[in-house]
Design an enzyme around this catalytic site. Sequence first.
Site, PDB file in Angstrom:
ATOM      1  N   LYS A  92     -11.948  -4.478  -4.661  1.00 19.81           N
ATOM      2  CA  LYS A  92     -13.230  -4.654  -3.956  1.00 19.81           C
ATOM      3  C   LYS A  92     -14.386  -4.123  -4.792  1.00 19.81           C
ATOM      4  CE  LYS A  92     -11.365  -4.767   0.741  1.00 19.81           C
ATOM      5  NZ  LYS A  92      -9.995  -4.257   0.536  1.00 19.81           N
TER       6      LYS A  92
ATOM      7  N   GLY B 250       0.357  -5.867   5.542  1.00 15.48           N
ATOM      8  CA  GLY B 250       0.670  -4.588   4.912  1.00 15.48           C
ATOM      9  C   GLY B 250       1.751  -3.861   5.687  1.00 15.48           C
ATOM     10  N   ARG B 251       1.322  -2.970   6.589  1.00 14.65           N
ATOM     11  CA  ARG B 251       2.276  -2.102   7.274  1.00 14.65           C
ATOM     12  C   ARG B 251       3.262  -2.849   8.156  1.00 14.65           C
ATOM     13  NH1 ARG B 251      -2.601   1.789   8.789  1.00 14.65           N
ATOM     14  NH2 ARG B 251      -3.633  -0.204   8.352  1.00 14.65           N
TER      15      ARG B 251
ATOM     16  N   ASP C  48       0.830  -1.211   0.000  1.00 15.62           N
ATOM     17  CA  ASP C  48       0.000   0.000   0.000  1.00 15.62           C
ATOM     18  C   ASP C  48       0.864   1.261   0.000  1.00 15.62           C
ATOM     19  OD1 ASP C  48      -2.235  -1.585  -0.071  1.00 15.62           O
ATOM     20  OD2 ASP C  48      -2.521  -1.575   2.107  1.00 15.62           O
TER      21      ASP C  48
ATOM     22  N   LYS D  25      -0.356  -7.916  -3.103  1.00 15.80           N
ATOM     23  CA  LYS D  25      -1.677  -7.290  -3.197  1.00 15.80           C
ATOM     24  C   LYS D  25      -1.457  -5.791  -3.347  1.00 15.80           C
ATOM     25  CE  LYS D  25      -4.576  -6.491   0.414  1.00 15.80           C
ATOM     26  NZ  LYS D  25      -5.056  -5.124   0.063  1.00 15.80           N
TER      27      LYS D  25
ATOM     28  N   HIS E  90      -3.328  -1.778  -4.290  1.00 16.12           N
ATOM     29  CA  HIS E  90      -4.476  -0.904  -4.520  1.00 16.12           C
ATOM     30  C   HIS E  90      -4.028   0.067  -5.599  1.00 16.12           C
ATOM     31  CE1 HIS E  90      -7.156  -2.068  -1.252  1.00 16.12           C
ATOM     32  NE2 HIS E  90      -6.156  -2.024  -0.392  1.00 16.12           N
TER      33      HIS E  90
ATOM     34  N   THR F   3     -21.714  -2.011 -14.295  1.00 19.80           N
ATOM     35  CA  THR F   3     -20.644  -1.087 -13.898  1.00 19.80           C
ATOM     36  C   THR F   3     -19.332  -1.828 -13.651  1.00 19.80           C
ATOM     37  OG1 THR F   3     -22.252   0.464 -12.989  1.00 19.80           O
ATOM     38  CG2 THR F   3     -20.000   0.660 -12.178  1.00 19.80           C
TER      39      THR F   3
ATOM     40  N   ASP G  67     -20.335  -3.036  -7.268  1.00 19.06           N
ATOM     41  CA  ASP G  67     -21.443  -2.345  -7.924  1.00 19.06           C
ATOM     42  C   ASP G  67     -22.265  -3.325  -8.768  1.00 19.06           C
ATOM     43  OD1 ASP G  67     -23.016  -0.162  -8.939  1.00 19.06           O
ATOM     44  OD2 ASP G  67     -21.276   1.148  -8.695  1.00 19.06           O
TER      45      ASP G  67
ATOM     46  N   GLN H  61      -7.929  -3.953  12.957  1.00 23.59           N
ATOM     47  CA  GLN H  61      -7.667  -4.788  14.128  1.00 23.59           C
ATOM     48  C   GLN H  61      -6.680  -5.884  13.734  1.00 23.59           C
ATOM     49  OE1 GLN H  61     -11.835  -4.845  16.406  1.00 23.59           O
ATOM     50  NE2 GLN H  61     -12.017  -5.691  14.335  1.00 23.59           N
ATOM     51  N   TYR H  62      -5.631  -6.054  14.545  1.00 23.09           N
ATOM     52  CA  TYR H  62      -4.567  -6.992  14.181  1.00 23.09           C
ATOM     53  C   TYR H  62      -4.522  -8.238  15.051  1.00 23.09           C
ATOM     54  CZ  TYR H  62      -2.434  -3.368  11.225  1.00 23.09           C
ATOM     55  OH  TYR H  62      -2.181  -2.447  10.249  1.00 23.09           O
TER      56      TYR H  62
HETATM   57  P1  BMP Z   1      -2.298  -3.417   6.994  1.00 24.20           P
HETATM   58  O1  BMP Z   1      -1.639  -4.760   7.312  1.00 24.20           O
HETATM   59  O2  BMP Z   1      -1.303  -2.356   6.728  1.00 24.20           O
HETATM   60  O3  BMP Z   1      -3.349  -3.023   7.988  1.00 24.20           O
HETATM   61  O4  BMP Z   1      -3.032  -3.609   5.567  1.00 24.20           O
HETATM   62  C1  BMP Z   1      -4.119  -4.460   5.393  1.00 24.20           C
HETATM   63  C2  BMP Z   1      -4.503  -4.548   3.950  1.00 24.20           C
HETATM   64  O5  BMP Z   1      -5.556  -5.491   3.801  1.00 24.20           O
HETATM   65  C3  BMP Z   1      -4.990  -3.255   3.325  1.00 24.20           C
HETATM   66  O6  BMP Z   1      -4.533  -3.211   1.981  1.00 24.20           O
HETATM   67  C4  BMP Z   1      -6.504  -3.376   3.333  1.00 24.20           C
HETATM   68  O7  BMP Z   1      -7.095  -2.733   2.235  1.00 24.20           O
HETATM   69  C5  BMP Z   1      -6.726  -4.883   3.247  1.00 24.20           C
HETATM   70  N1  BMP Z   1      -7.920  -5.408   3.970  1.00 24.20           N
HETATM   71  C6  BMP Z   1      -8.066  -5.306   5.337  1.00 24.20           C
HETATM   72  O8  BMP Z   1      -7.219  -4.750   6.028  1.00 24.20           O
HETATM   73  N2  BMP Z   1      -9.189  -5.841   5.939  1.00 24.20           N
HETATM   74  C7  BMP Z   1     -10.173  -6.475   5.247  1.00 24.20           C
HETATM   75  O9  BMP Z   1     -11.112  -6.970   5.839  1.00 24.20           O
HETATM   76  C8  BMP Z   1     -10.016  -6.582   3.854  1.00 24.20           C
HETATM   77  C9  BMP Z   1      -8.887  -6.049   3.232  1.00 24.20           C
HETATM   78  O10 BMP Z   1      -8.753  -6.199   1.921  1.00 24.20           O
END
Ligand code: BMP
Length: 261
Positions: A93, A231-232, A38, A60, A62, A100, A96, A213-214
């Site tokens: 994601k 991601g981060r 990202d 992945k 965006h 579309t 629509d 939430q992690y």
């Molecule tokens: P991060 O680990 O930095 O929080 O990133 C999570 C990634 O997963 C982001 O690209 C977000 O768009 C995607 N994502 C998410 O966090 N939760 C979901 O339920 C669905 C996702 O696609």
Amino acid sequence: SWKALHFSERKKLSQNEIAQRLYQVMLDKESNLAVAADLTSCAAVLALAEAIGRDICLLKIHVDIIEDFTLEFIMDLKKIAGRHNFLIMEDRKFSDIGFTVSNQLGGGLYRIGDWADFVTFHGLPGSGIVEGLKTGMKNCSRSVACILVADMSSKGALTGPEYVSSAVKIAEEHRDDVVGFVTQTDLSSCDASFLRMTPGVNISAAGDGLGQQYNSPEEVVGRCADIIIVGRGVTGAADPAAAAAMYKTRAFAAYRRRVDK
Ligand code: BMP
């Protein structure tokens, strides 16, 4: 249950060539790590892909957050993906009506259908969304495998159990094109041919102040994930390559423990 089956068995159950390719990459590289790149410039995404490519099965992106997007960037990214043997998922994601999304996948500036191996979509509009994605693919040079966002990692997500069970029916009715889920729950009613991908994975934070939430790799692989999406945890690390290697090792070890049980 699907959780006990080895990726090689899961690959045999899958009828979709792109999903089978991903299973094979996971087996060959012993990696069930997807990284969410990202980042907002082409150069930054390419540099990250080069640095972590060895350790991931899937990148992945965006595409709509990249400020200087060009189709040359995509060609460069595909070269890196080929060299390091990983696949690419555009996390668009789609959400629509069929008409579309057919235009969003098969046209526009990004031409997602011409280069993405996987795309994500929401089940909210009903099964016409998959028909729309399939129609969009007709304008593209190749097919794309679709991943349904079943439920979400964010606090207060509206994707409750009833929504999820209706949404996964869309996947089950379109097995040729829908090959898996983005999910936080194990979707035990769905069979083992479907891939389960889980975001919201980070070992050094509990959240991000914006609803994310992690959990740890071990927690999500034990609960529901074939593939962890980080991601981060990687992009924000002082050494992204070292972080990717660590997440890869932990996630694959957790997968091995799960199938050895
Ligand atoms: P991060 O680990 O930095 O929080 O990133 C999570 C990634 O997963 C982001 O690209 C977000 O768009 C995607 N994502 C998410 O966090 N939760 C979901 O339920 C669905 C996702 O696609």
